[in-house]
Design an enzyme around this catalytic site. Sequence first.
Site, PDB file in Angstrom:
ATOM      1  N   HIS A  26      -2.881  -0.991  12.600  1.00 32.54           N
ATOM      2  CA  HIS A  26      -2.489  -1.880  11.500  1.00 32.54           C
ATOM      3  C   HIS A  26      -1.536  -2.914  12.094  1.00 32.54           C
ATOM      4  CE1 HIS A  26      -0.812  -3.235   7.753  1.00 32.54           C
ATOM      5  NE2 HIS A  26       0.148  -2.355   7.623  1.00 32.54           N
ATOM      6  N   HIS A  75      -3.282  -0.377   3.745  1.00 28.67           N
ATOM      7  CA  HIS A  75      -3.075  -1.278   2.640  1.00 28.67           C
ATOM      8  C   HIS A  75      -3.230  -2.757   3.001  1.00 28.67           C
ATOM      9  CE1 HIS A  75       1.248  -2.499   3.655  1.00 28.67           C
ATOM     10  NE2 HIS A  75       0.945  -1.649   4.606  1.00 28.67           N
ATOM     11  N   HIS A  96       4.940   6.522   9.312  1.00 28.81           N
ATOM     12  CA  HIS A  96       6.308   6.598   8.777  1.00 28.81           C
ATOM     13  C   HIS A  96       6.573   8.036   8.332  1.00 28.81           C
ATOM     14  CE1 HIS A  96       6.987   2.271   8.612  1.00 28.81           C
ATOM     15  NE2 HIS A  96       5.902   2.100   7.908  1.00 28.81           N
TER      16      HIS A  96
END
Lengths: 395, 54
Positions: free
Chosen positions: A79, A146, A226
């Site tokens: 990402h 996302h 995370h």
Amino acid sequence: MKRRIKNNVYWVGKVDWELQHFHGFEYSTHKGSTYNAYIIDEEKKVLIDTVWSPFAEEFVENLDQEVGLSSIDYIVINHGEVDHSGALPLLMKHIPDTPIYCSANAVKSLRGQYHQDWNFQVVKTGDRVSLGNGKELIFVEMPMLHWPDSMAAYLTQDNILFSNDAFGQHLATDHLFNDQVDQCDLFNEAIKYYANILNPFSPMLKKKLEEIAALNLPIEMIATSHGVIWRDNPRQIVEKYAQWADNYQENQITIIYDTMWNGTKQLAEKIAAGIREADQEVVIKVYHLAKSDEADLITEVFKSKTVVLGSPTIYNSMLHSMAGFIQLLKQLRFKGKKAAAFGCYGWSGEAVKQMTELVEKAGFTIISEGLRSQWNPDEGAEQAAVGFGKNIATS
Amino acid sequence: MDKYECTACGYIYDPELGDPDNGVEPGTSFADLPDDWLCPLCGVGKEDFELVEE
């Protein structure tokens, strides 16, 4: 510091104890966060993701000491967002020709942010890269989970899914694994992350979870980008996501109001009393919007079946805090929830109707035309607020 | 019928499949999609789609 997570797979990320805000100031991170990067050390040495740019220097230095920059054969960027790719510019100065495996959209996002033409190797769902010793990385594109560029990578034999932001939590901890941290902290942060970041993409998420299940990959560990790594029953967070993606709600009604001289606050408390009179079981939460953390409020909205919004009328409109908050509700595309509006006014009183229209446009089902009260609520107005609350509880 | 690709996120609109989740029947050409139809992946409008050359 390099830390083993399984066999020849190591965490090489950064714990950010001090982070208080994320995405600029949009998302509060009361418990800090981590930026997880990983090294797979087989015949081929692979770096998966990096850390946020302020930590680039220490990340690259650490990687050089513990792993050796020149020994890295491949880089995987799941990402392109700067909290994961932020150390790439510095890293690529040292090893400029190293292939970067990423999605086609990540080439766009990385070029767009860093204006560099690195050795991009575009991969699609199902593509594999051999790491030697019989192990492979299999890529799974996760568009809009996302960002358009998002993807995950699965390591065979060790059965680790490097899921990037999916299943993550903003939780700084010196422990690496889900079974080592306070479970309340963990799930509070996981649900907040879902509500604030992934909720708009719930329809895609449902399909993606089905697609991953159909691949029949044994998943023994989910290594997120995370927070903690899910090693103890990693299915539990996948099952949670399936629930959260399915128009999630609990038996909760949340009242969120802003107020100038406490008239609208007085109504809020009477509405809460009315809800309680009609329903002894429902969870009721009451928040003063201007004094509250909006990302935390979004988590409460996510858990609610109904939200009740209050604002007085000022300059023929609602307080701007409420207009901004309803915009946030709209962006996050909540589904299957109800709403109603209320507020005090002196002379014109447009706010309730406007809030009702906006929150309906934001996708909420409207319970009633709302409750307006002129000047400060007297006994009759308080009784009306109690009745309004009862109606909300039974709608 | 022609396929169209979303330039924002890469979603491909395939007329043979339509977009049943958003009320678009299979067999609907891109031109016949309603003007307010949005990319089911990333939410941009029809103007951000380009013809896929095959």
